[in-house]
Write a protein that holds these residues in place. Structure first.
Motif, short mmCIF file in Angstrom:
data_model
loop_
_atom_site.label_atom_id
_atom_site.label_comp_id
_atom_site.label_asym_id
_atom_site.label_seq_id
_atom_site.Cartn_x
_atom_site.Cartn_y
_atom_site.Cartn_z
N VAL A 262 0.77 -1.13 -0.06
CA VAL A 262 -0.02 0.05 -0.04
C VAL A 262 0.82 1.05 0.11
CG1 VAL A 262 -1.44 1.52 1.54
CG2 VAL A 262 -2.07 -0.97 1.23
N LEU A 263 1.88 1.41 0.81
CA LEU A 263 2.82 2.45 0.90
C LEU A 263 3.60 2.76 -0.39
CD1 LEU A 263 4.45 4.61 2.47
CD2 LEU A 263 6.09 2.89 3.10
N ALA A 264 4.04 1.67 -1.06
CA ALA A 264 4.63 1.52 -2.19
C ALA A 264 3.84 2.22 -3.28
CB ALA A 264 5.21 0.53 -2.76
N ALA A 265 2.41 1.64 -3.39
CA ALA A 265 1.65 2.25 -4.18
C ALA A 265 1.36 3.83 -4.09
CB ALA A 265 0.27 1.52 -4.34
N TYR A 266 0.92 4.27 -3.02
CA TYR A 266 0.77 5.56 -2.75
C TYR A 266 2.07 6.60 -2.97
CZ TYR A 266 -3.19 4.68 0.52
OH TYR A 266 -4.36 4.44 1.20
N LEU B 100 -7.57 -9.82 5.39
CA LEU B 100 -6.99 -8.90 6.03
C LEU B 100 -7.95 -8.09 7.11
CD1 LEU B 100 -4.88 -7.20 3.16
CD2 LEU B 100 -4.09 -8.90 4.74
N PRO B 101 -7.14 -7.54 8.23
CA PRO B 101 -7.87 -6.74 9.15
C PRO B 101 -8.67 -5.64 8.17
CG PRO B 101 -5.67 -7.03 9.68
CD PRO B 101 -5.71 -7.61 8.32
N PRO B 102 -9.92 -5.19 8.76
CA PRO B 102 -10.58 -3.74 8.11
C PRO B 102 -9.74 -2.78 7.68
CG PRO B 102 -12.03 -4.97 10.08
CD PRO B 102 -10.70 -5.41 10.04
N ARG B 103 -8.86 -2.36 8.58
CA ARG B 103 -8.07 -1.18 8.25
C ARG B 103 -7.37 -1.47 6.96
NH1 ARG B 103 -3.13 1.32 9.10
NH2 ARG B 103 -2.31 -0.78 10.25
N GLU B 104 -6.84 -2.54 6.99
CA GLU B 104 -6.07 -2.74 5.69
C GLU B 104 -6.68 -3.06 4.60
OE1 GLU B 104 -2.96 -5.76 6.58
OE2 GLU B 104 -2.00 -4.68 8.06
N ARG B 105 -7.66 -3.56 4.72
CA ARG B 105 -8.73 -3.42 3.50
C ARG B 105 -9.19 -2.33 3.15
NH1 ARG B 105 -11.52 -7.62 6.69
NH2 ARG B 105 -13.20 -6.36 6.54
N ALA B 106 -9.33 -1.39 4.12
CA ALA B 106 -9.65 -0.21 3.68
C ALA B 106 -8.81 0.73 2.85
CB ALA B 106 -10.17 0.74 5.04
N HIS B 107 -7.53 0.61 3.35
CA HIS B 107 -6.32 1.08 2.36
C HIS B 107 -6.47 0.56 1.24
CE1 HIS B 107 -3.91 3.91 4.87
NE2 HIS B 107 -4.06 3.28 5.80
N LEU B 108 -6.57 -0.74 0.83
CA LEU B 108 -6.57 -1.35 -0.45
C LEU B 108 -7.63 -0.74 -1.23
CD1 LEU B 108 -6.32 -5.21 0.27
CD2 LEU B 108 -4.43 -3.50 -0.18
N ARG B 109 -8.59 -0.40 -0.81
CA ARG B 109 -9.81 0.46 -1.53
C ARG B 109 -9.33 1.83 -1.88
NH1 ARG B 109 -13.21 -2.36 2.30
NH2 ARG B 109 -13.44 -0.43 3.61
N VAL C 100 -6.15 2.73 -2.11
CA VAL C 100 -5.18 2.80 -3.18
C VAL C 100 -5.94 2.41 -4.41
CG1 VAL C 100 -3.26 1.24 -4.28
CG2 VAL C 100 -3.22 2.12 -1.86
N ARG C 101 -6.74 1.80 -4.36
CA ARG C 101 -7.60 1.27 -5.91
C ARG C 101 -8.11 2.59 -6.64
NH1 ARG C 101 -6.52 -1.89 -9.17
NH2 ARG C 101 -6.55 -0.01 -10.48
N ALA C 102 -8.67 3.45 -5.61
CA ALA C 102 -9.51 4.57 -5.94
C ALA C 102 -8.43 5.22 -6.68
CB ALA C 102 -9.96 5.10 -4.90
N LEU C 103 -7.36 5.67 -5.86
CA LEU C 103 -6.20 6.42 -6.38
C LEU C 103 -5.55 6.08 -7.56
CD1 LEU C 103 -4.72 9.19 -5.56
CD2 LEU C 103 -3.09 7.92 -4.25
#
Length: 465
Positions: free
Chosen positions: A54-58, A88-97, A99-102
């Protein structure tokens, strides 16, 4: 499950990867180039580390460089082909979403999703840092203020990153117009962490918006060793230094800094600052053709595909400044096709380009053609929503100054309104009084306005003024 340094759960098979991730987030908050190395090291320790990916994508998307965005999409797609987000835990799933939007170009949805993460997890430093940058890219002053402000109560002064969050908050306060508070918070941020370049930058913005150019130069001079090298912001902060010098009429100092620091930039963020500075000189009829030519060459390979309308504007400035109007017109035509093809697709930059980017770019070409009436016709109707294509007030002021200069040169009645607005917001700006002098109907009023500009420069008592 492992935890990051702020107590948030991380899914990773490696303690070493988590520690590298913590270091990467730390360097991201400090705007230091080491963030890239630490992020890569985290993934070397654990290639399927979700938050590492996630960090690398951002990081790949926040540069506003199309090539970096393409690479980020490819890397993230490869990660998602190996790792399902369902477990994955909810917070990490939220980050995946988010990233996908970005990755899909939807800055607004990404910012909203990151805001939801912050509401539930106010100590998620990555969500705060990336959300803050998204708010900057979309010119959302209220979100710049409240995204961080709404999380601060979950942080304490003994947290390692508390001062850095204050620096972010100070910038948001400044963009939202709370100048006394932004100065107070920014100075406190830098007191807590003298190398907080975003905090230093926030204080510089505050002085710029108040017209306190003398205070700005002195503040940056006093902290020179803390901001002038080693970060992603050193070129941009030198740009701020040059804005203060321009107010003092110190064109020689400005060009010296330009040649030493801004010329030869490689990233979009660096050449953007160079173009914005040279355009301010162009508005005052300072011939910098040779400098413009090098800058236009630097923009050309970055403009092959659309990504961020704010960058397009600075590329057009460079083409116009280099007297390569045909290239500017080709860029504009390509963005017109982009808008026509992309309407309704959910890509934030399409709306940015249509509503602000294209009118501004057309106005810059009109200025280059000395069609000053055309500039006013294009810019006056959108002057109160130029924030929609991102950047800061200080950066977007180059558009406002272009409008002022065109209105004066064309003899339009709007010139009086524009100059009056500027003087009453920033009465200690020599630039504003010089424009009042250019507008004055009689010699006495003209001389009085010019004397006021000169008096303000003398009061600042700068060594180069």
């Amino acid at each position: 499950m492992r935890q990051d340094e702020h107590g948030l759960t991380l899914s990773s098979a490696s303690d070493a990867a988590v520690r590298r991730y913590d270091r990467a987030v730390h360097e991201l908050l400090r705007f230091r180039a080491e963030v890239d190395g630490e992020a890569r090291a985290a993934l070397a320790e654990d290639p399927d580390f979700p938050m590492g990916n996630v960090l690398a994508a951002y990081l790949g998307l926040l540069t506003t460089e199309p090539a970096d965005a393409r690479e980020a999409r490819e890397r993230f797609a490869a990660f998602r082909s190996r790792v399902s987000g369902r477990a994955l835990p909810p917070r990490e799933r939220a980050h995946l979403r988010a990233v996908r939007a970005l990755l899909d170009g939807d800055f607004l949805t990404c910012g909203t999703l990151l805001g939801q993460i912050t509401e539930e997890h106010p100590r998620d430093a990555l969500a705060l840092a990336v959300g803050h940058q998204i708010d900057f890219f979309t010119g959302d002053a209220r979100a710049l203020r409240d995204r961080v402000g709404g999380a601060l109560s979950a942080w304490h002064e003994d947290d390692r990153h508390y001062g850095l969050l204050l620096g972010m908050y100070a910038f948001g306060l400044e963009e939202a117009g709370h100048y006394d508070r932004s100065e107070e918070v920014g100075l406190r941020a830098v007191e807590l962490d003298p190398e907080d370049v975003w905090g230093i930058h926030a204080v510089a913005h505050t002085y710029e918006m108040q017209g306190r150019f003398g205070d700005g130069v002195r503040y940056l001079d006093d902290r020179l060793d803390d901001w002038s090298a080693g970060t992603f912001l050193n070129v941009h902060t030198w740009w701020h230094y040059c804005l203060f010098a321009l107010e003092a009429g110190a064109t020689g100092k400005v060009l010296g800094v330009y040649d030493a620091v801004l010329a030869g930039g490689e990233t979009a963020m660096e050449i953007l600052d160079a173009a914005a500075l040279l355009w301010r000189l162009l508005l005052e009829d300072s011939d910098q053709t040779e400098r413009w030519k090098a800058l236009a060459d630097a923009w050309a390979p970055k403009m092959e595909e659309p990504f961020y309308a704010f960058n397009d504007m600075h590329a057009v400035m460079s083409y116009v400044g280099a007297d390569r109007i045909a290239e500017a017109e080709r860029l504009i035509a390509s963005r017109e096709r982009y808008v026509a093809d992309g309407r309704g697709g959910g890509v934030t930059n399409v709306a940015m380009t249509a509503r602000v980017g294209l009118p501004v770019c057309r106005a810059l070409v009109a200025f280059g053609r000395r069609d000053y009436h055309g500039v006013v016709d294009l810019l006056y109707p959108i002057r109160h929503r130029i924030n929609e294509f991102g950047g800061s007030h200080a950066q977007r002021d180059v558009v406002q100054k272009t409008l002022v200069e065109a209105a004066i040169r064309s003899g339009r009645r709007e010139a009086r309104v524009l100059v009056s607005e500027r003087i009453n917001v920033r009465p200690c700006s020599p630039f504003n009084w010089l424009k009042q002098s250019a507008l004055a109907d009689d010699l006495g009023a003209r001389a009085a306005a010019r004397l006021q500009a000169e008096r303000l420069v003398r009061q600042a008592a700068l060594p180069f003024s």
